[in-house]
Design an enzyme around this catalytic site. Structure first.
Site, PDB file in Angstrom:
ATOM      1  N   ASP A  11       1.143  -1.276   0.146  1.00 42.11           N
ATOM      2  CA  ASP A  11      -0.038  -0.580  -0.401  1.00 42.11           C
ATOM      3  C   ASP A  11       0.672   1.461   0.110  1.00 42.11           C
ATOM      4  O   ASP A  11       0.127   2.244  -0.450  1.00 42.11           O
ATOM      5  CB  ASP A  11      -0.689  -0.129   1.426  1.00 42.11           C
ATOM      6  CG  ASP A  11      -0.319  -0.554   2.520  1.00 42.11           C
ATOM      7  OD1 ASP A  11       0.975  -0.500   2.789  1.00 42.11           O
ATOM      8  OD2 ASP A  11      -1.171  -0.573   3.466  1.00 42.11           O
ATOM      9  N   ASP A  18       4.947   1.816  12.875  1.00 41.77           N
ATOM     10  CA  ASP A  18       4.378   0.022  13.169  1.00 41.77           C
ATOM     11  C   ASP A  18       5.256  -1.112  14.324  1.00 41.77           C
ATOM     12  O   ASP A  18       4.146  -2.025  15.214  1.00 41.77           O
ATOM     13  CB  ASP A  18       3.681  -0.096  11.930  1.00 41.77           C
ATOM     14  CG  ASP A  18       2.940   0.259  11.326  1.00 41.77           C
ATOM     15  OD1 ASP A  18       1.890   1.038  12.060  1.00 41.77           O
ATOM     16  OD2 ASP A  18       2.400   0.088  10.242  1.00 41.77           O
TER      17      ASP A  18
END
Length: 841
Positions: A54, A462
């Site tokens: 993405d 993340d």
């Protein structure tokens, strides 16, 4: 991301800089680190497969299970959205051809329209066609697909399903041009949140997939039957054409209620398999279904593996075995506890076997073995810390069409897979490994390299962060991420110049203290107890002797802690200030504002004084770096270029050659005792990465053909090595950390020999420090800085909202469990992204 006007490239007055022959490669964090929404295998050519990400571009599979990034060269500063891949297609008749739809966002965060790229050499080179609308590789619903497909009987015909209500597009010249299919009227009008004003969650999600029926007849040289899915939870979500796209109708008898995600043909069975969810993903979904559509009979069959109270999730990933008709696999889209679930059927969905099941709660029978030798930090930092071993956000699951034992699936963290899949049907136990070598989809938020200390400290989104002790470690995936404490994301990291083993990092989470310190170069950490749970994100600066931390937080303005004490407000700096510490003098800190004011502190960050007109006409400070070994020498990056000071920020000289600079850094040069200056900025070769060995007298283009994505919008980070001559790193937003060895020639001038006139900052000259003020640390002597009494403070630029409890642009401002600020600095507003996260946009 925020939309910005395209930066106009300015030609420098000097001759074009030399292009350095740099060979860029990834630091091996390993494990992937991000979301892979789709895999595509070639149906007839062994070993040809691609993974789309993405925010990290497109990757090609290698024979040894590793991956090669193939879109770096087209992801330049002005086309940074080419790292968002919304769809991929291969030509069934030509294994060398690959197509992709690129673009990051359909809202204003992305200033560019989408692009359809095409390659006839498996991604070695690309041609492109710009679309008249945007493409959303990082938008909601990105795991649906594939939205792009090549006609298996006519390579000239390609269909693309657009977002934002634009409908279906078709090419009849192999992807060179596209035109709208006017006969197709479905637009996929579902939006996640109609009240969202950012354009992220209120945009129509559009077409979900295009699937050709290769078993159908040929009409006018094209495949006659085509299925197209749309983001609509009704009985008209899946459409069919039986005349090669001339006319379309909703497939009769189709289920409603849920959104279709994946649709795949099993040609021998002449059947379609589809996964459905009540959300469009990749984060949502609390119910769903799996269906089989018999094309010949035109009948639908619900083959959902579970029902009743056990159905608490939707379905995303779908694998169809092309060598063994009737063998299929489906994955839960989001089963957050205790783990994801994967099902396999060998009888077309009549019966299913799970990859795990309860053996009397809390005991679990796991019909797999999972290891991560290619990325050991996944085991130590994630698998050993959580019940979710198999993962989450599983939108991609593929069985190699030419090898029934080979399968891949992706989570929000990594790529898993194996080579003994058919054992599921016999001993019901398969071997799973992390197979993401080469995929580096990390968003890098902060970098540091400590002279005499750890070679590379990388704060990432993340996955918290990673330490590489020496340059020789850069090719080996770390054994552990930053832990104790471990946060989802680390926002920044810094080291103490005189004590390089001392390191500080900050996190961007909530509900826990977001400062951690290390005394062994980042090998181990402990929480800094001087902060509360409301302060978060931003940037950090560590004093030279490691006794003071200045933190420009994203939630609570600029704060300071000394000797592990409580963080208190630094009232003399504006919220969002850029900060840095002098790396040799423990008492000195520097700061800059988004309005162009430069500040300095000589009392270990307790108070800062603005330096009048220090940076001339500059209107925004972007970065500040202090020389790693020379006290009082610093560089300030601004919208007007780079300014240099050798007297602790009392006066500055503006460097020539670059304008509108962003991230800057110093790194060890090739000559003994020399240091290279690296900068992202606008120079003779455009907006790129440059290096200078003579304090900006001359510049070398060290970026070459390598793409780093956005320099300004996504804030690419440059870092010179503190230990290895000519080694430079770039932290990207989606491609991890890249590094290269560069050769730059030149000699740094002293403060009086520069060809550029210094910028006057005071009508009173700085007093020379007395010899008694000299401080000695190791083998380096440095002078104490001039005191603030030598500064004239008239005509100082002012900024508003000093120390306000407001979240900065792009920072979190709400969500379940959030205890930080819920208002944003002007002009940004707090917009809900999901139940757990709101953001200032």
């Amino acid at each position: 991301m925020k939309s910005i006007s395209v930066i106009q490239l300015l030609l420098a007055a000097a001759a074009a800089p030399v292009r350095a022959a740099a060979s860029w490669k990834n630091v091996n964090i390993g494990g992937g680190g991000g979301f892979v929404p789709g895999f595509v295998f070639h149906p007839t050519e062994k070993g040809v497969a691609y993974a789309r990400t993405d925010i990290g571009g497109l990757y090609r599979l290698n024979a040894d299970d590793s991956w090669t990034a193939i879109t770096d060269s087209i992801t330049t500063d002005d086309k940074w959205n080419n790292w968002g891949i919304d769809a991929v297609a291969l030509d069934p008749q030509d294994p060398d051809k690959v197509y992709a739809a690129t673009g990051m966002y359909t809202n204003s965060w992305d200033p560019n329209n989408g692009t359809l790229i095409r390659s006839s050499d498996r991604g070695a080179t690309w041609s492109s066609t710009e679309l008249p609308f945007k493409v959303g590789g990082n938008m909601p619903g990105r795991g649906m697909g594939e939205r792009l497909a090549v006609d298996p009987k006519n390579s000239k015909i390609i269909y693309f399903g657009a977002r934002s209500g634009h409908g279906l597009y078709k090419s009849t010249d192999g992807g060179v041009t596209f035109s709208k299919v006017s006969s197709f009227t479905a637009v996929g009008d579902y939006v996640v949140d109609p009240s969202d004003t950012t354009g992220l969650n209120n945009d129509k999600q559009g077409i979900a997939f295009v699937t050709f029926d290769s078993t159908s007849a040929t009409t006018n040289g094209a495949t006659s039957r085509i299925f197209v899915g749309s983001a609509t939870n009704s009985t008209s979500s899946v459409w069919v054409s039986n005349d090669a796209g001339a006319t379309w109708s909703a497939v009769a008898g189709q289920p409603g209620t849920y959104f279709p995600h994946k649709c795949k043909l099993q040609p021998t069975e002449k059947a379609l398999y589809l996964t459905y969810s009540d959300g469009t993903g990749p984060y949502d979904g609390t119910a769903g279904a799996v269906y089989r559509y018999d094309i010949t009979n035109g009948t639908w069959k619900d083959i959902t593996p579970v029902s009743g109270s056990d159905l608490a999730y939707g379905f995303g990933g779908l694998g169809v075995d092309m060598k063994n008709p009737g063998t299929i696999m489906v994955a839960s889209l989001n089963l957050w506890w205790p783990d994801a679930q994967i099902y396999r059927s060998t009888d077309s969905g009549a019966t299913w076997s799970p990859i795990w099941e309860w053996d009397g709660y809390p005991n679990m029978n796991q019909y797999y073995g999972l290891t991560t030798p290619n990325a050991p930090w996944i085991e130590t930092g994630f698998l050993s810390q959580d019940t979710k071993h198999l993962g989450w956000m599983i939108e991609s699951l593929e069985i190699n069409p030419l090898d029934s034992d080979h399968w891949l699936y992706a989570t929000g963290l990594t790529v898993y897979g194996g080579h003994d899949l058919t054992k599921w049907d016999t001993v019901h136990n398969v071997t799973i490994q992390s197979l993401a070598v080469g995929i580096e989809e990390m968003a890098v938020l902060g970098l540091a390299s400590a002279p005499g200390g750890s070679e590379l400290l990388a704060a990432v989104g993340d996955d918290c962060g990673f330490t590489f002790k020496a340059s020789s470690d850069l090719g080996t995936s770390p054994k552990t991420p930053w832990m104790t404490p471990q946060w989802a994301s680390s926002a920044d990291v810094d080291y103490a110049g005189n004590k390089p083993a001392n390191v500080v990092r900050i996190g961007s989470g909530s509900g826990a203290q977001q400062v951690a310190v290390s005394s062994d170069g980042g090998a181990s950490w402990h929480a800094h107890n001087g902060t509360d749970t409301t302060k978060s994100s931003g940037t950090v600066a560590y004093s030279a002797d490691a006794d003071t931390i200045v933190w420009s937080s994203g939630t609570s303005g600029v704060v300071r802690s000394q000797n592990q004490g409580t963080f208190t407000a630094v009232a003399s700096l504006p919220s969002g200030a850029v900060i840095a510490s002098d790396k040799r003098n423990n008492t000195v800190f520097y700061a800059g504002s988004t309005t162009g004011t430069f500040y300095r502190s000589t009392d270990t960050g307790a108070t800062f004084t603005a330096v009048s007109d220090a940076l001339g006409s500059a209107e925004a400070v972007r970065d500040i770096i202090a020389h790693p070994t020379v006290a009082g020498e610093l560089y300030v990056s601004t919208d007007a270029g780079i300014f240099r000071s050798t007297d602790f920020g009392v006066s500055f000289t503006k460097l020539s050659g670059l304008t509108n600079t962003q991230s800057i850094s110093l790194g060890v040069g090739s000559a003994s005792g020399s240091w290279n200056l690296y900068a992202f900025g606008t120079g003779a070769n455009g907006n790129k990465l440059y290096a200078s060995a003579d304090a900006g007298a001359t510049w070398t283009d060290v970026q070459g053909a390598q793409g780093f994505g956005s320099i300004a919008v996504a804030s690419s980070k440059v870092l010179g090595s503190g230990n290895v001559a000519g080694q430079v790193y770039v932290g990207t937003n989606g491609r991890g950390v890249l590094y290269a060895q560069v050769s730059v020639s030149g000699t740094v001038p002293d403060a009086t020999s520069s060809s550029s006139a210094p910028v006057k900052t005071s009508s009173t000259a700085a007093a020379a420090p007395s010899s008694s003020a000299a401080v000695k640390t190791s083998s380096t002597s440095y002078a104490a800085p001039p005191t603030t009494a030598t500064l004239t403070l008239s005509s100082v630029k002012t900024t508003s909202t000093v120390g306000a409890e407001l979240a900065q642009h792009w920072y979190q401002c709400g969500g379940v469990g959030w205890t930080g600020p819920t208002a944003c600095v002007s002009p940004y507003k707090c917009e809900k992204q999901n139940d757990y996260y709101s953001q200032c946009v």
